[in-house]
Design a protein around this motif. Structure first.
Motif, mmCIF file in Angstrom:
data_model
loop_
_atom_site.group_PDB
_atom_site.id
_atom_site.type_symbol
_atom_site.label_atom_id
_atom_site.label_comp_id
_atom_site.label_asym_id
_atom_site.label_seq_id
_atom_site.Cartn_x
_atom_site.Cartn_y
_atom_site.Cartn_z
ATOM 1 N N LEU B 171 0.838 -1.206 0.000
ATOM 2 C CA LEU B 171 0.000 0.000 0.000
ATOM 3 C C LEU B 171 0.874 1.258 0.000
ATOM 4 N N ASP B 172 0.332 2.343 -0.567
ATOM 5 C CA ASP B 172 1.069 3.598 -0.523
ATOM 6 C C ASP B 172 0.957 4.185 0.882
ATOM 7 N N PRO B 173 1.855 5.127 1.232
ATOM 8 C CA PRO B 173 1.910 5.624 2.615
ATOM 9 C C PRO B 173 0.574 6.142 3.134
ATOM 10 N N GLN B 174 -0.186 6.816 2.275
ATOM 11 C CA GLN B 174 -1.455 7.381 2.749
ATOM 12 C C GLN B 174 -2.465 6.274 3.056
ATOM 13 N N SER B 175 -2.529 5.263 2.177
ATOM 14 C CA SER B 175 -3.437 4.141 2.437
ATOM 15 C C SER B 175 -3.043 3.400 3.706
ATOM 16 N N ARG B 176 -1.736 3.282 3.929
ATOM 17 C CA ARG B 176 -1.281 2.610 5.143
ATOM 18 C C ARG B 176 -1.755 3.361 6.376
ATOM 19 N N ALA B 177 -1.550 4.679 6.356
ATOM 20 C CA ALA B 177 -1.946 5.490 7.505
ATOM 21 C C ALA B 177 -3.450 5.352 7.756
ATOM 22 N N ASN B 178 -4.242 5.368 6.663
ATOM 23 C CA ASN B 178 -5.695 5.189 6.795
ATOM 24 C C ASN B 178 -6.035 3.850 7.417
ATOM 25 N N LEU B 179 -5.351 2.834 6.924
ATOM 26 C CA LEU B 179 -5.607 1.480 7.410
ATOM 27 C C LEU B 179 -5.322 1.388 8.906
ATOM 28 N N TRP B 180 -4.235 2.006 9.327
ATOM 29 C CA TRP B 180 -3.884 1.971 10.751
ATOM 30 C C TRP B 180 -4.980 2.610 11.592
ATOM 31 N N THR B 181 -5.500 3.737 11.093
ATOM 32 C CA THR B 181 -6.586 4.400 11.812
ATOM 33 C C THR B 181 -7.765 3.438 11.985
ATOM 34 N N HIS B 182 -8.104 2.720 10.902
ATOM 35 C CA HIS B 182 -9.235 1.800 10.967
ATOM 36 C C HIS B 182 -8.960 0.661 11.941
ATOM 37 N N ILE B 183 -7.724 0.175 11.953
ATOM 38 C CA ILE B 183 -7.397 -0.943 12.849
ATOM 39 C C ILE B 183 -7.513 -0.500 14.309
ATOM 40 N N ARG B 184 -7.029 0.721 14.596
ATOM 41 C CA ARG B 184 -7.158 1.227 15.968
ATOM 42 C C ARG B 184 -8.626 1.375 16.362
ATOM 43 N N LYS B 185 -9.440 1.849 15.399
ATOM 44 C CA LYS B 185 -10.867 2.034 15.670
ATOM 45 C C LYS B 185 -11.552 0.713 16.019
ATOM 46 N N LEU B 186 -11.105 -0.341 15.337
ATOM 47 C CA LEU B 186 -11.652 -1.671 15.597
ATOM 48 C C LEU B 186 -11.605 -2.011 17.068
ATOM 49 N N ARG B 187 -10.440 -1.774 17.642
ATOM 50 C CA ARG B 187 -10.237 -2.088 19.047
ATOM 51 C C ARG B 187 -10.935 -1.061 19.938
ATOM 52 N N ASP B 188 -10.738 0.219 19.609
ATOM 53 C CA ASP B 188 -11.262 1.274 20.473
ATOM 54 C C ASP B 188 -12.785 1.291 20.504
ATOM 55 N N GLU B 189 -13.426 1.046 19.343
ATOM 56 C CA GLU B 189 -14.881 1.195 19.289
ATOM 57 C C GLU B 189 -15.623 -0.118 19.427
ATOM 58 N N MET B 190 -15.000 -1.223 18.985
ATOM 59 C CA MET B 190 -15.715 -2.501 19.043
ATOM 60 C C MET B 190 -15.097 -3.466 20.045
ATOM 61 N N GLY B 191 -13.951 -3.094 20.597
ATOM 62 C CA GLY B 191 -13.317 -3.960 21.585
ATOM 63 C C GLY B 191 -12.716 -5.225 20.997
ATOM 64 N N THR B 192 -12.506 -5.221 19.694
ATOM 65 C CA THR B 192 -11.947 -6.399 19.037
ATOM 66 C C THR B 192 -10.467 -6.559 19.398
ATOM 67 N N THR B 193 -10.083 -7.791 19.664
ATOM 68 C CA THR B 193 -8.666 -8.084 19.875
ATOM 69 C C THR B 193 -8.017 -8.241 18.503
ATOM 70 N N VAL B 194 -6.873 -7.607 18.321
ATOM 71 C CA VAL B 194 -6.240 -7.624 17.000
ATOM 72 C C VAL B 194 -4.850 -8.244 17.101
ATOM 73 N N PHE B 195 -4.616 -9.217 16.251
ATOM 74 C CA PHE B 195 -3.301 -9.854 16.175
ATOM 75 C C PHE B 195 -2.795 -9.598 14.767
ATOM 76 N N ILE B 196 -1.696 -8.846 14.663
ATOM 77 C CA ILE B 196 -1.296 -8.363 13.352
ATOM 78 C C ILE B 196 0.154 -8.749 13.074
ATOM 79 N N THR B 197 0.388 -9.398 11.947
ATOM 80 C CA THR B 197 1.778 -9.701 11.601
ATOM 81 C C THR B 197 2.299 -8.631 10.651
ATOM 82 N N THR B 198 3.564 -8.347 10.775
ATOM 83 C CA THR B 198 4.141 -7.340 9.899
ATOM 84 C C THR B 198 5.646 -7.519 9.864
ATOM 85 N N HIS B 199 6.258 -7.085 8.775
ATOM 86 C CA HIS B 199 7.709 -6.980 8.829
ATOM 87 C C HIS B 199 8.131 -5.520 8.728
ATOM 88 N N TYR B 200 7.134 -4.627 8.891
ATOM 89 C CA TYR B 200 7.452 -3.199 8.953
ATOM 90 C C TYR B 200 7.564 -2.770 10.405
#
Lengths: 253, 319
Positions: B171-200
């Motif tokens: 993903l390009d940098p802007q899409s990545r930043a957007n995606l991160w916002t959505h992932i944080r929202k998942l946890r903050d608003e829905m209480g979802t536990t997130v397990f994320i693999t990355t090499h970044y």
């Protein structure tokens, strides 16, 4: 039971995708129509030759074409599942609680529906060439072709998903389907063959299925030939379904 | 109340290829609490995806046990599947299928009726800025849109725990930043536990409450991003002095700071490490004033997770 609803879900999705690509269905049915038009007339004078089985050229030839449609219609579906695996669809379905057998059976059902439509088109076309067949016999014939196609779909999906490579899958399909085709007397009846070739074709279950459909088209419903063909088709389906279930289970092993 | 979402003990996976067995995962222990965002960091081939696939029931472990979302991995894989969402790096939709139909069809495999599925899907799509893709072919979406669609697919059954495998790759940098916002929202608003693999490193750093570092099939470190950085390499302080002859004396003063390593003087420059550069600096500058040393430049560099990884394994993550 979740198996039936999952099968239905997978089937409706697959069917919808097929209906969006009617070209492929059309190409699939075009091939037997070409055989019917460009090869069938050659058989008409042969029908009186010694060794030619009972029935006229069309009741011999059309069942062969139907079986060919079943074999080739089913054999190539494995390419589709390789593409689905590559796009992540298979893993996405495997991570859901859906029944593993339903994931493959839903797709097989789609192939059977496509095949049955193609078979009906082929029979209707053949009527114009002079095929005369009782409606009941044609229906039974189509059911047998559907069973055969289902067995091939199961095998093809199993092999495709096990190999995951079009480059490996294509030669396999050709290697398997060509001898099956040649040894089942689809184009010319095996009764014309020398004895060694007849013996070889006797161990090919597909020859007996072709013979069963030919018997049906002659109006012989309750004969041993028909029973044998039907039984072989059912055995093939059972083996195919078992292989498919096994391959889907092995994906997570 | 038991708040463990993942509890894995000695999880192992051995592949057999050409008569040789390859240990992809060699005994992983990990715990994830409900409501956490855990980053699973490691270089390519470290065993990240293999571990993830085992936890998702996509791959049977050859050893060890795990309880995922309250269900035993071996004893009740279907229970695990019902409770988790999995977003693969390979995608989840057929290019020729329409987005809305794919989501509803997927939801039906969880026994969700089409009406509920559609209502949920439209809401999720809107939340992920995809409100207008319902009738579009999945193949016509951009990389970032497709990735978010994959996330919608993975969330349609409202799982308690969601696994994201390399979600921002490609993903390009802007899409990545957007995606991160959505992932944080998942946890903050829905209480979802997130397990994320990355090499970044930056992704693990900015998203995770806690990071697990895997290398060669084993967990080599775990902690919050700050803990990991502090524990392993400390901050680098680089001093530039007005006079080269002050450098030796400055190095002596710096070396007295609690936790500092042996400073290296090179011309006008002195470089050394301390556990916490921010609190060491005022002390150091006060000492310099007392000693009459004049510093004309001071630089504090926080360690990156790449430094952490390098210190832990002797290899860079980028390799």
């Amino acid at each position: 039971m979740t198996f039936f609803s999952d099968t239905w879900t997978v089937f409706t999705r697959a069917m919808r995708l097929s209906l969006r690509q009617p070209m492929w269905v059309a190409i699939g049915v075009l091939q037997p129509i070409l055989y019917l038009t460009l090869f069938g007339p050659l058989l008409v004078p042969l029908a009186n030759a010694p060794g030619f089985p009972p029935g006229d050229a069309w009741t011999v030839f059309v069942p062969g074409l139907l079986v060919q449609l079943g074999i080739f219609g089913g054999a190539f579906v494995g390419f589709g599942i390789i593409a689905e695996w590559r796009s992540g669809v298979i893993d996405r379905e495997l991570v859901s609680p859906a029944s593993r057998t339903a994931l493959i059976t839903g797709r097989v059902l789609r192939d059977v529906v496509v095949l049955v439509v193609q078979a009906i088109i082929l029979i209707v076309c053949a009527l114009f060439f002079g095929l005369r067949v009782p409606v009941g016999a044609a229906v039974l014939g189509i059911i047998m072709i559907g069973l055969l196609g289902a067995a091939f779909s199961y095998f093809s999906y199993s092999a495709g998903l096990a190999m995951k490579s079009e480059d490996a899958f294509a030669p396999l399909v050709n290697m398997v389907s060509l001898p099956i085709l040649l040894l089942s007397g689809i184009l010319l009846p095996m009764s014309l063959a020398p004895q060694w070739l007849q013996l070889l074709s006797d161990v090919n279950p597909f020859k007996h299925i072709v013979n069963a459909v030919r018997a049906l088209f002659r109006g012989e419903v309750g004969t041993f030939e028909v029973g044998l063909g039907l039984m072989l088709a059912l055995i093939l389906i059972a083996l195919g379904a078992w292989a498919g279930k096994r391959v889907f289970e092995l994906q997570t092993k | 109340m038991d708040t463990a979402m993942i509890e894995a003990r000695d999880l192992k996976r051995t592949y057999k290829a050409k008569g040789k067995s390859i240990e992809a995962v060699r005994g992983v222990d990990l715990s994830v609490r409900a409501g956490e965002i855990v980053g699973f960091l490691g270089p390519n081939g470290a065993g990240k995806t293999t571990t993830l696939k085992m936890l998702c029931t996509l791959l049977e472990p050859t050893g060890g046990t795990a309880v995922v979302a309250g269900h035993d991995l071996r004893g009740d894989p279907v229970g695990v599947r019902r409770a988790i969402g999995y977003v693969s790096q390979a995608g989840s939709t057929a290019p020729e299928a329409r987005a809305g139909e794919e989501i509803v069809s997927h939801a039906k495999l969880y026994g969700i009726d089409p009406k509920t599925a559609e209502a949920r899907a439209r809401k999720l799509l809107a939340d992920l800025d995809l409100a207008d893709v319902w009738d579009r072919n999945c193949g016509s979406l951009s990389g970032g849109q497709r990735r978010r669609l994959d996330i919608v697919m993975g969330l349609i059954h409202e799982p308690k725990l969601v696994f994201l495998d390399e979600p921002s790759t490609g993903l390009d940098p802007q899409s990545r930043a957007n995606l991160w916002t959505h992932i944080r929202k998942l946890r903050d608003e829905m209480g979802t536990t997130v397990f994320i693999t990355t090499h970044y490193m930056d992704e693990a750093d900015s998203l995770s409450d806690r990071i697990l570092i895997i290398d060669q099939g084993k967990i080599v470190a775990e902690g919050t991003p700050a803990e990991l950085k502090k524990r392993v390499s400390g901050d680098t302080i680089t001093l530039t002095l007005r006079r080269a002859e002050d450098a030796v004396e400055a190095a002596g003063v710096a070396g007295m700071l609690p936790g500092a390593d042996v400073p290296v003087a090179d011309g006008h420059i002195v470089r050394f490490h301390v556990p916490d550069g921010g609190s060491a600096l005022p002390v150091l500058l006060a000492e310099f004033t007392k000693a009459g040393i004049e510093a004309i430049g001071v630089e504090v560099n926080r360690p990156t997770l790449d430094d952490v990884f390098l210190t832990l394994t002797g290899r860079s993550l980028r390799e």
